[in-house]
Design an enzyme around this catalytic site. Sequence first.
Site, mmCIF file in Angstrom:
data_model
loop_
_atom_site.group_PDB
_atom_site.id
_atom_site.type_symbol
_atom_site.label_atom_id
_atom_site.label_comp_id
_atom_site.label_asym_id
_atom_site.label_seq_id
_atom_site.Cartn_x
_atom_site.Cartn_y
_atom_site.Cartn_z
ATOM 1 C CG HIS A 82 -1.745 1.215 1.401
ATOM 2 N ND1 HIS A 82 -3.057 1.303 1.005
ATOM 3 C CD2 HIS A 82 -1.433 2.420 1.946
ATOM 4 C CE1 HIS A 82 -3.524 2.516 1.283
ATOM 5 N NE2 HIS A 82 -2.556 3.210 1.855
ATOM 6 C CD GLU A 83 1.830 3.460 3.614
ATOM 7 O OE1 GLU A 83 2.061 4.553 3.051
ATOM 8 O OE2 GLU A 83 0.784 3.246 4.258
ATOM 9 C CG HIS A 99 0.332 6.114 -0.763
ATOM 10 N ND1 HIS A 99 -0.822 6.612 -1.321
ATOM 11 C CD2 HIS A 99 -0.028 5.565 0.436
ATOM 12 C CE1 HIS A 99 -1.837 6.372 -0.502
ATOM 13 N NE2 HIS A 99 -1.385 5.733 0.566
ATOM 14 C CD GLU A 127 -4.751 6.531 2.311
ATOM 15 O OE1 GLU A 127 -4.509 5.301 2.337
ATOM 16 O OE2 GLU A 127 -3.884 7.395 2.506
#
Length: 352
Positions: free
Chosen positions: A169-170, A173, A263
């Site tokens: 997930h990070e 980003h 998100e």
Amino acid sequence: MLVASVSDTLESAIPGPERQLRIRMVVALVLIALLPFAFVYTFLFLANTVGIALISLEDPRSSSGFGIDPILLTVVVLGGIAIQYRYGPRAILGSVGARRVERDEYPNLHATVNRLSTQIDLPTPGVAVVHSNVPNAFAVDGGDRARVVVTTGLLETLDDEELEAVVAHELAHLRNRDANLMTVAWLLPTITYYLAVVAFYVLYGLFQALGSTRTWTRGSSDKRGLVYATVIITICAVLTMTVSAMFWFASVLLYRVLSRHREYAADRAAATITGSPAALASALEKLAETMPDQPDEDLRELDGGAEALYLAPLEDRAFGSKELVSTDIFPDTHPPTEERIERLRNLARDEL
């Protein structure tokens, strides 16, 4: 072949969310660049109307206006954005006490970051750890200063599969380039906040000085000048605080709206990278359950101005904090965690 395959899968599997995010990022970037110009020109307008009128009260012959070279202003604005891009990540990391860690300290974490970065053809970012019982994670970008940041509480709370999903997930980003945009987007809120604070203390100091009896034990001509200076400073300070508050509001609203959308894109990308939407859903579920039990002090220390960057929102906590922006006025920094979990569960069911 594996890298190319995963990259192709990412592009084909999530074109909608990524395209929407890119459009929003472009719009946000334009607004981030335009808001400082609007901020400066608003001050110039006030200076050339209210300011000139106030000066004319003392000297009617003083009527020349104020101006600024557009090229100089452009250089200043772009320079500020460049400085924020370069030093913003360092400031964020310092605000929460994040410490860069080497491979021998956290070998499994480093291995996960390296493997997933290679898998999506992303330059491997550094790894930093925050010593906090609050389970959370975020990423900051800045070229070679990109970092994936996790707390010790996160490492203790999640299993290996869940941790992999959070790291993915990070990394999403960083891959989507929204992490550095979030860093740059915080430039104007910071400037307007501190400008308003300075104006407040100028006003406060002025009235503290006026409260002194020695201020009024002067001649009549001195008193007249003092009254005039007091009026000028008061009006200028009030206008500065008002304009700063207006642009702070607009820039924070932009920041938080952008934070919400990114998100969803990162959740979906992480599910594609790991092939396990259920793992990220499980991680979010654990964080949502754990967050309300965390001590107020730990949550406030972890905030440090980085609230919008975290995987899970600190707003879900079970205490009312006056330090953070009220969600009665502004939207939450994150979409509802329950909705994110439901979307991931639906993705998992679609794969069956």
